[in-house]
Scaffold this motif. Sequence first.
Motif, mmCIF file in Angstrom:
data_model
loop_
_atom_site.group_PDB
_atom_site.id
_atom_site.type_symbol
_atom_site.label_atom_id
_atom_site.label_comp_id
_atom_site.label_asym_id
_atom_site.label_seq_id
_atom_site.Cartn_x
_atom_site.Cartn_y
_atom_site.Cartn_z
ATOM 1 N N GLY A 29 38.399 30.261 36.236
ATOM 2 C CA GLY A 29 38.809 31.575 36.894
ATOM 3 C C GLY A 29 39.235 31.571 38.344
ATOM 4 N N ARG A 95 43.000 38.419 37.719
ATOM 5 C CA ARG A 95 42.498 37.660 36.612
ATOM 6 C C ARG A 95 43.372 36.579 36.231
ATOM 7 N N ASN A 99 42.561 32.069 31.697
ATOM 8 C CA ASN A 99 41.017 32.719 31.747
ATOM 9 C C ASN A 99 40.781 34.291 31.697
ATOM 10 N N ARG A 101 38.064 35.669 32.778
ATOM 11 C CA ARG A 101 37.129 35.755 33.838
ATOM 12 C C ARG A 101 37.751 36.597 35.048
ATOM 13 N N GLU A 103 37.779 38.305 39.078
ATOM 14 C CA GLU A 103 37.363 38.393 40.500
ATOM 15 C C GLU A 103 37.588 39.715 41.262
#
Length: 159
Positions: A29, A95, A99, A101, A103
Amino acid sequence: MRAARALPVAVAAFAAVGLSAPLASANFGPSNVTVNPSAVHPGSTLTITANGCGHGGIVTSNAFSPTSLSGGDTGFATARIHDHITPGSYNLSVRCNDNPRTETRSFTVLPGRGAMGGLGGAAGPTQTEMAVGGSLVALAAIGGAVFVARRRRTSGGRV
């Protein structure tokens, strides 16, 4: 004899740690997300960079339309802040395409700066301005009539 047995075990342990290090730094990520500048006015642009999204990604926020993050070692995105956004603190989310995940980072939208354009025709002429303008028009009409009358008199009717 004990040292001879411990050596292969230590080598195996170091190999396991050494081989797993690249996996730990693999694409898990986005990381190192930066926002520049961190404070903007409505209508301005933000530059977002992120590592770890080798196949690109998407950047979303309430302050701008979703924008694509380029692929590669360091992904880049440019987002334009909405013109009529309310000033305050906002978050953006990065994003990666490969992935789920995300941030997040925060940034600030500053109050807008309007143009210093004057009144822009919002105020009409005052009574004094109307009187001065009317007097100038009347004076020009009288001056023109006098000029034409004097010219006719000096020509003596000759064509």
